[in-house]
Design an enzyme around this catalytic site. Structure first.
Site, PDB file in Angstrom:
ATOM      1  N   TYR A 104       0.843  -1.208   0.000  1.00  0.00           N
ATOM      2  CA  TYR A 104       0.000   0.000   0.000  1.00  0.00           C
ATOM      3  C   TYR A 104       0.875   1.254   0.000  1.00  0.00           C
ATOM      4  CZ  TYR A 104      -3.400   3.388   1.990  1.00  0.00           C
ATOM      5  OH  TYR A 104      -4.212   4.484   2.242  1.00  0.00           O
TER       6      TYR A 104
HETATM    7  N1  LIG Z   1      -9.274   6.113   5.967  1.00  0.00           N
HETATM    8  C1  LIG Z   1      -8.014   6.479   6.084  1.00  0.00           C
HETATM    9  O1  LIG Z   1      -7.464   6.531   7.204  1.00  0.00           O
HETATM   10  C2  LIG Z   1      -7.215   6.882   4.872  1.00  0.00           C
HETATM   11  C3  LIG Z   1      -5.982   7.533   5.080  1.00  0.00           C
HETATM   12  C4  LIG Z   1      -5.219   7.902   3.974  1.00  0.00           C
HETATM   13  C5  LIG Z   1      -5.680   7.638   2.693  1.00  0.00           C
HETATM   14  N2  LIG Z   1      -6.893   7.002   2.538  1.00  0.00           N
HETATM   15  C6  LIG Z   1      -7.327   6.725   1.161  1.00  0.00           C
HETATM   16  O2  LIG Z   1      -8.603   7.261   0.948  1.00  0.00           O
HETATM   17  C7  LIG Z   1      -9.269   6.526  -0.068  1.00  0.00           C
HETATM   18  C8  LIG Z   1     -10.651   6.159   0.403  1.00  0.00           C
HETATM   19  O3  LIG Z   1     -10.525   5.383   1.585  1.00  0.00           O
HETATM   20  P1  LIG Z   1     -11.686   5.274   2.673  1.00  0.00           P
HETATM   21  O4  LIG Z   1     -11.041   5.407   3.986  1.00  0.00           O
HETATM   22  O5  LIG Z   1     -12.828   6.153   2.310  1.00  0.00           O
HETATM   23  O6  LIG Z   1     -12.066   3.725   2.490  1.00  0.00           O
HETATM   24  P2  LIG Z   1     -13.495   2.996   2.454  1.00  0.00           P
HETATM   25  O7  LIG Z   1     -14.436   3.623   3.410  1.00  0.00           O
HETATM   26  O8  LIG Z   1     -13.150   1.550   2.599  1.00  0.00           O
HETATM   27  O9  LIG Z   1     -14.028   3.269   0.959  1.00  0.00           O
HETATM   28  C9  LIG Z   1     -13.329   2.746  -0.140  1.00  0.00           C
HETATM   29  C10 LIG Z   1     -14.102   3.045  -1.409  1.00  0.00           C
HETATM   30  O10 LIG Z   1     -13.366   2.478  -2.526  1.00  0.00           O
HETATM   31  C11 LIG Z   1     -14.244   1.570  -3.221  1.00  0.00           C
HETATM   32  N3  LIG Z   1     -13.484   0.456  -3.774  1.00  0.00           N
HETATM   33  C12 LIG Z   1     -12.703  -0.426  -3.101  1.00  0.00           C
HETATM   34  N4  LIG Z   1     -12.233  -1.349  -3.953  1.00  0.00           N
HETATM   35  C13 LIG Z   1     -12.720  -1.036  -5.187  1.00  0.00           C
HETATM   36  C14 LIG Z   1     -12.607  -1.616  -6.461  1.00  0.00           C
HETATM   37  N5  LIG Z   1     -11.883  -2.733  -6.678  1.00  0.00           N
HETATM   38  N6  LIG Z   1     -13.251  -1.029  -7.500  1.00  0.00           N
HETATM   39  C15 LIG Z   1     -13.998   0.076  -7.293  1.00  0.00           C
HETATM   40  N7  LIG Z   1     -14.126   0.684  -6.114  1.00  0.00           N
HETATM   41  C16 LIG Z   1     -13.505   0.118  -5.067  1.00  0.00           C
HETATM   42  C17 LIG Z   1     -15.258   1.117  -2.172  1.00  0.00           C
HETATM   43  O11 LIG Z   1     -16.469   0.645  -2.752  1.00  0.00           O
HETATM   44  P3  LIG Z   1     -16.741  -0.907  -3.084  1.00  0.00           P
HETATM   45  O12 LIG Z   1     -16.137  -1.712  -1.973  1.00  0.00           O
HETATM   46  O13 LIG Z   1     -18.226  -1.038  -3.206  1.00  0.00           O
HETATM   47  O14 LIG Z   1     -16.070  -1.164  -4.409  1.00  0.00           O
HETATM   48  C18 LIG Z   1     -15.483   2.430  -1.434  1.00  0.00           C
HETATM   49  O15 LIG Z   1     -16.360   3.251  -2.165  1.00  0.00           O
HETATM   50  C19 LIG Z   1      -8.359   5.329  -0.372  1.00  0.00           C
HETATM   51  O16 LIG Z   1      -7.581   5.602  -1.515  1.00  0.00           O
HETATM   52  C20 LIG Z   1      -7.469   5.254   0.855  1.00  0.00           C
HETATM   53  O17 LIG Z   1      -6.219   4.649   0.563  1.00  0.00           O
HETATM   54  C21 LIG Z   1      -7.666   6.632   3.591  1.00  0.00           C
END
Ligand SMILES: NC(=O)c1ccc[n+]([C@@H]2O[C@H](COP(=O)([O-])OP(=O)(O)OC[C@H]3O[C@@H](n4cnc5c(N)ncnc54)[C@H](OP(=O)(O)O)[C@@H]3O)[C@@H](O)[C@H]2O)c1
Length: 261
Positions: free
Chosen positions: A153
């Site tokens: 990641y």
């Molecule tokens: N939360 C944190 O602490 C954090 C920190 C730094 C960066 N980020 C980044 O922020 C972004 C969003 O994360 P989040 O925290 O909002 O996570 P989340 O709540 O798990 O949401 C992830 C989203 O991505 C979609 N997704 C996952 N796999 C997919 C696939 N194969 N094809 C299409 N869509 C897909 C999911 O929908 P489906 O499962 O329905 O496909 C969901 O809409 C990510 O890039 C993550 O790395 C998060």
């Protein structure tokens, strides 16, 4: 502040929940129409669709064909002004870096890096056809704070930051700005869900998920996680022409988690 986003067409990946859903809601509030990609919709997204502000496209964005299908759906609505590459996921691996298989590397990079490459490649001709626009990548502090137990990641997010800067150089003269955001821990299911990072860290270390969250929060100067809404506000600003000469930047939103300049 008027963000001049009324009537703009925005593509958001990973839009069904968490940060992507908050980004979608923020663009809708600013008057834009969002073409929202994820594998499955959610009640929140369905409500926005019913109100006529969003079109959901079911696509696995980690596959070669998923991004093109999402972009084609947006193009069919008249074009693309803004692309937010937000889809991503992380799986902690506690058996050491040498145990990470090719399959695990390929899976992590396909979603956290190649999905953005493929979506951007398909979207840029449409953004150029509208006279320019803006692209925002959801990166992570782990691009500059790599961890051994999320090695794939971390590498994917570093590659994403590099890709964004390269894009900004080529397409700046043609009116496309490209920026990244680098969140620290954000209160979404990625961290807090039943199989989220907190649960994984807790299980590996014999502590409770609450203790894992408290430990991560204490790493921030503010002592707390960022909310999805706070991330969304930053993304919408970077996407809008109110940030008109900001390109090639990575903006941290981490409560002071990264301790370096
Ligand atoms: N939360 C944190 O602490 C954090 C920190 C730094 C960066 N980020 C980044 O922020 C972004 C969003 O994360 P989040 O925290 O909002 O996570 P989340 O709540 O798990 O949401 C992830 C989203 O991505 C979609 N997704 C996952 N796999 C997919 C696939 N194969 N094809 C299409 N869509 C897909 C999911 O929908 P489906 O499962 O329905 O496909 C969901 O809409 C990510 O890039 C993550 O790395 C998060």
């Amino acid at each position: 502040m008027d963000l001049n986003l009324t009537g703009k067409i925005v593509v958001v990946t990973g839009a069904s929940k968490g940060i992507g859903l908050a980004i979608t809601e923020a663009f809708v509030e600013a008057g834009a129409f969002v073409v929202a990609g994820a594998r499955r919709s959610t009640p929140e997204l369905q409500a926005l669709e019913a109100a006529g502000s969003v079109a959901f496209v079911s696509a696995d964005l980690s596959t070669p064909d998923g991004p093109a299908a999402l972009v084609a759906a947006a193009a069919g609505r008249g074009g693309i002004d803004v692309l937010v590459n937000n889809a991503g996921a992380v799986k902690a691996r506690f058996d050491g870096i040498l145990s990470v298989t090719d399959e695990q590397w390929e899976s992590a990079l396909a979603l956290n890096f190649l999905s953005a490459v493929r979506t951007t490649r398909a979207a840029i001709p449409h953004i150029l056809a509208r006279g320019g626009g803006s692209i925002v990548m959801t990166g992570s502090v782990n691009a500059v704070l790599p961890e051994w137990n999320i090695v794939d990641y971390s590498a994917g997010k570093a590659a994403l930051a590099s890709y964004a800067l390269s894009l900004s150089k080529e397409f700046g003269p043609q009116g496309i700005r490209v920026n990244s955001i680098a969140p620290g821990p954000v209160s979404t299911s990625l961290w807090l869900g039943d199989d989220g990072i907190a649960a994984q860290v807790a299980s590996a270390n014999g502590i409770s998920p609450d203790d894992a969250v408290a430990s991560a929060a204490s790493g921030a100067s503010t002592g707390r996680f960022t909310t999805p809404q706070q991330v969304a506000d930053l993304v919408v600003f970077l996407a809008s022409d109110r940030s008109g000469n900001t390109t090639g930047s990575t903006v941290r939103i981490d409560g002071g988690y990264v301790p370096t300049i």
